[in-house]
Structures are given as C-alpha cells and as structure tokens.
Design a protein around this motif. Structure first.
Motif, short mmCIF file in Angstrom:
data_model
loop_
_atom_site.label_atom_id
_atom_site.label_comp_id
_atom_site.label_asym_id
_atom_site.label_seq_id
_atom_site.Cartn_x
_atom_site.Cartn_y
_atom_site.Cartn_z
N VAL A 171 -11.12 -18.94 -4.09
CA VAL A 171 -12.07 -18.18 -4.90
C VAL A 171 -11.27 -17.33 -5.86
CG1 VAL A 171 -13.98 -16.53 -4.89
CG2 VAL A 171 -13.66 -18.08 -2.93
N SER A 172 -11.55 -17.45 -7.14
CA SER A 172 -11.01 -16.47 -8.08
C SER A 172 -12.16 -15.56 -8.47
CB SER A 172 -10.37 -17.14 -9.29
OG SER A 172 -11.33 -17.74 -10.12
N CYS A 173 -11.88 -14.28 -8.52
CA CYS A 173 -12.94 -13.31 -8.80
C CYS A 173 -12.32 -12.03 -9.36
CB CYS A 173 -13.74 -13.00 -7.54
SG CYS A 173 -12.78 -12.39 -6.13
N ASP A 174 -13.21 -11.18 -9.87
CA ASP A 174 -12.79 -9.86 -10.32
C ASP A 174 -13.18 -8.82 -9.29
OD1 ASP A 174 -11.68 -10.52 -12.79
OD2 ASP A 174 -13.62 -10.50 -13.78
N GLU A 175 -12.25 -7.95 -8.97
CA GLU A 175 -12.56 -6.79 -8.13
C GLU A 175 -12.65 -5.59 -9.06
OE1 GLU A 175 -9.36 -6.38 -5.40
OE2 GLU A 175 -9.43 -8.47 -4.78
N ASN A 176 -13.82 -4.99 -9.08
CA ASN A 176 -14.02 -3.77 -9.87
C ASN A 176 -13.96 -2.60 -8.89
OD1 ASN A 176 -14.92 -5.17 -12.54
ND2 ASN A 176 -16.13 -6.12 -10.91
N LEU A 177 -12.87 -1.85 -8.97
CA LEU A 177 -12.59 -0.80 -7.99
C LEU A 177 -13.00 0.55 -8.54
CD1 LEU A 177 -8.93 -1.88 -7.10
CD2 LEU A 177 -11.02 -2.53 -5.91
N LEU A 178 -13.77 1.26 -7.75
CA LEU A 178 -14.17 2.61 -8.12
C LEU A 178 -13.62 3.57 -7.08
CD1 LEU A 178 -17.94 1.78 -8.78
CD2 LEU A 178 -16.09 1.84 -10.46
N ALA A 179 -12.83 4.53 -7.54
CA ALA A 179 -12.27 5.54 -6.63
C ALA A 179 -12.52 6.91 -7.27
CB ALA A 179 -10.78 5.31 -6.42
N VAL A 180 -12.26 7.96 -6.52
CA VAL A 180 -12.55 9.30 -7.04
C VAL A 180 -11.73 9.60 -8.29
CG1 VAL A 180 -13.39 10.38 -4.92
CG2 VAL A 180 -10.92 10.22 -5.32
N ASP A 181 -10.55 8.98 -8.39
CA ASP A 181 -9.69 9.30 -9.52
C ASP A 181 -9.75 8.27 -10.65
OD1 ASP A 181 -8.54 7.35 -8.04
OD2 ASP A 181 -6.54 8.23 -7.96
N GLY A 182 -10.74 7.41 -10.63
CA GLY A 182 -10.89 6.47 -11.73
C GLY A 182 -11.29 5.09 -11.28
N SER A 183 -11.25 4.16 -12.21
CA SER A 183 -11.65 2.79 -11.89
C SER A 183 -10.58 1.82 -12.38
CB SER A 183 -12.99 2.47 -12.54
OG SER A 183 -12.86 2.51 -13.94
N ALA A 184 -10.62 0.61 -11.85
CA ALA A 184 -9.65 -0.41 -12.23
C ALA A 184 -10.24 -1.77 -12.00
CB ALA A 184 -8.37 -0.24 -11.40
N THR A 185 -9.71 -2.75 -12.69
CA THR A 185 -10.13 -4.13 -12.47
C THR A 185 -8.92 -4.92 -11.99
OG1 THR A 185 -11.80 -3.99 -14.20
CG2 THR A 185 -11.15 -6.19 -13.50
N VAL A 186 -9.16 -5.76 -11.00
CA VAL A 186 -8.12 -6.59 -10.42
C VAL A 186 -8.59 -8.03 -10.44
CG1 VAL A 186 -6.86 -7.09 -8.29
CG2 VAL A 186 -7.24 -4.71 -8.98
N ALA A 187 -7.77 -8.92 -10.96
CA ALA A 187 -8.06 -10.36 -10.93
C ALA A 187 -7.48 -10.92 -9.63
CB ALA A 187 -7.43 -11.06 -12.13
N SER A 188 -8.35 -11.43 -8.77
CA SER A 188 -7.87 -11.85 -7.45
C SER A 188 -8.08 -13.33 -7.19
CB SER A 188 -8.57 -11.05 -6.35
OG SER A 188 -7.86 -9.86 -6.13
N LEU A 189 -7.17 -13.86 -6.41
CA LEU A 189 -7.30 -15.23 -5.92
C LEU A 189 -7.18 -15.19 -4.41
CD1 LEU A 189 -7.36 -18.23 -7.08
CD2 LEU A 189 -5.02 -18.32 -6.24
N ASN A 190 -8.17 -15.74 -3.75
CA ASN A 190 -8.18 -15.80 -2.29
C ASN A 190 -8.23 -17.26 -1.86
OD1 ASN A 190 -8.36 -12.93 -2.08
ND2 ASN A 190 -10.52 -13.08 -2.61
N VAL A 191 -7.22 -17.69 -1.10
CA VAL A 191 -7.13 -19.09 -0.65
C VAL A 191 -7.52 -19.16 0.82
CG1 VAL A 191 -5.65 -21.12 -0.40
CG2 VAL A 191 -5.25 -19.51 -2.29
N PHE A 192 -8.43 -20.07 1.13
CA PHE A 192 -8.90 -20.26 2.50
C PHE A 192 -8.57 -21.68 2.96
CE2 PHE A 192 -11.61 -17.16 0.44
CZ PHE A 192 -11.83 -16.19 1.41
N ALA A 193 -8.38 -21.83 4.26
CA ALA A 193 -8.24 -23.17 4.86
C ALA A 193 -9.14 -23.24 6.08
CB ALA A 193 -6.80 -23.46 5.25
N ARG A 194 -9.74 -24.41 6.27
CA ARG A 194 -10.64 -24.61 7.40
C ARG A 194 -9.80 -24.86 8.65
NH1 ARG A 194 -15.64 -27.92 5.78
NH2 ARG A 194 -14.01 -29.11 4.77
N ASP A 195 -10.05 -24.11 9.71
CA ASP A 195 -9.28 -24.31 10.94
C ASP A 195 -9.95 -25.36 11.82
OD1 ASP A 195 -11.39 -23.10 12.28
OD2 ASP A 195 -10.31 -21.24 12.69
N ASP A 196 -9.38 -25.56 13.02
CA ASP A 196 -9.85 -26.61 13.91
C ASP A 196 -11.32 -26.44 14.30
OD1 ASP A 196 -7.30 -27.53 13.81
OD2 ASP A 196 -6.69 -26.71 15.75
#
Lengths: 143, 143
Positions: free
Chosen positions: B95-120
């Motif tokens: 999955v590629s997605c954007d993480e829009n992070l909101l914290a008390v000291d500001g905001s940021a955007t992170v481009a993330s890639l999450n790789v999954f594999a199906r187990d047994d």
C-alpha cells in the motif's frame, strides 16, 4: 535432502538477479541514461516512485517524466550504494539499501526501498522506488 | 468467462484484507498500542522499518524497540491517512499512501509504503514500513 538443493540454488540465482537489477538501476541513475532507466521499470499503472522529499508519483508516465526531468536538470550526482538487503517472496523481491549521494553542494544519505517483480520472461522489473531522506535530527516525528 | 469470477472476487477480498491491515497499522500507531502493533508485523529478520528521517531498522527486535520508544515518548500524533493505493502480487501486497500528521507543534506529510505478505494462516503481516517525509522544497536532489 537432495530435493532442497535446486531450490536453494534458485534462491541464490534469484538473489543475484535482483541485486543485479538493483545495481543496474543505480548505474542508469548515475549515468543519467533514460533508455536504461526505462528498460528497468514495469511500464504500467502499478509503479510508484518517491524521490527524496517528493510526493508519490504513480503510473509509468508520471515516473518516466520525473526521470527525464531529473536527467535534464543541472544536478550531477555520484551515488555510492551500501548495505543492500534482499528479501525474496516468490515472484516479488525488494532491496533496502542506503544511497550515499555526493554532489557539488554537499552530501546526503537516503534510505531506499526498491520493489521488483518477475515478469513473464523471468526479468525482474522495478515496480517501486521509495527514497526517504535520512535527517540528522531524526527521531521527533514518525509516520 | 464464469471461470474468471472467483478470481476477481478473491482479488476484491484480498484488496479489502490488505487495506484493513493497513488501517489496523495506523490505528495501532495513533492509539500507541504496542500489542496491536506487534500483532501486525511478521516477527522475523525480513522486516524493515524506516521512520521519517531515520536510518533503516532491520529485524523484528530493532523494529519492536523503535515502536516501544516512540509510544513511550511525549509526542502524541493524530494521523489522517489518504490516497491509499493497493498493489497485489500473489502472496505479497503493498500500500502506498500519504500520512497527514497533526501534532501540537505543527503538521507534516509523509509518503509511506507498507509491504505485507500473507502468512501460512492467510493473515497479511507487515514486512516493511517505509516512511519518506515530504518536503516543501523538494525536487533538488534524488535517490
């Protein structure tokens, strides 16, 4: 136990082929060779490319245009790739590695993940290049 | 043509399961739930995690320690995940997605890639979380 052998040999061959594809990617990058770069990628809408600090580019057309723009720009980089780790998962494989970038105005380290898939001809094609700049003040945020 | 149907249905089921795993990851993250986070990951030496700006962490022990440290720290984040794109490739998916992070000291955007594999057991386990901070002045370098 002899049945194990071909599989182990195949894994070694696959690992070497994936590492070779990964190195070909960085060779094309450093040489600014758009034809070699194009040959390495799958040309479909699955591809994703994140250049350091950029938003995601999705689909081959957008990714190809980004390489053409980068290669046509003024920045000439020397790349030293270290710490390559390969994970094989059937017809998919990925390499995580460090890109050590040397340019006239300084140096930088980028943590990269490159995902490959084997096509119908048995060639490992690049599907994802995901480049995350390593920052010296890292550790405050996450994502 | 009827032979196609089960496969298409399976793809829909797989896509939904991968998206659910991706959302569970961000739910665990936002809730700072180390047990839920642990359940999501494969617990072996294939796993790779790049937090924004960090170097690669490899192997489950190092990755688990990083989540424990982050969840024990002072920073509470609100995460809004947008633009999720799933690619299925057999027993691997990402999955590629954007993480829009909101914290008390500001905001940021992170481009993330999450790789999954199906187990047994047919469960999609997280193998790679690769988070690349998006910078407003991007475009000068590459990797």
């Amino acid at each position: 136990m002899s049945e194990e052998r071909p599989r182990r040999l195949d894994l070694g061959v696959d690992r070497a082929a994936v590492l070779a594809a990964n190195r070909a990617f960085y060779d094309a990058f450093e040489a600014r060779d758009i034809d070699a770069m194009s040959d390495l990628w799958a040309h479909d809408d699955r591809v994703v490319c994140v250049h350091p600090g950029w938003t995601e580019l999705r689909g081959w057309a957008a990714v190809a245009a980004s390489w053409a723009a980068l290669f046509g720009g003024p920045q000439h980089l020397q790349l030293i790739v270290t710490d390559e780790h390969v994970v094989l998962a059937g017809d998919v494989a990925w390499v995580s590695c460090d890109e050590n970038l040397l340019a006239v105005d300084g140096s930088a380290t980028v943590a990269s993940l490159n995902v490959f898939a084997r096509d119908d001809r048995g060639t490992w094609k690049l599907l994802v290049h995901h480049a995350a700049p390593v920052m010296s003040t890292a550790g405050d945020d996450e994502g």
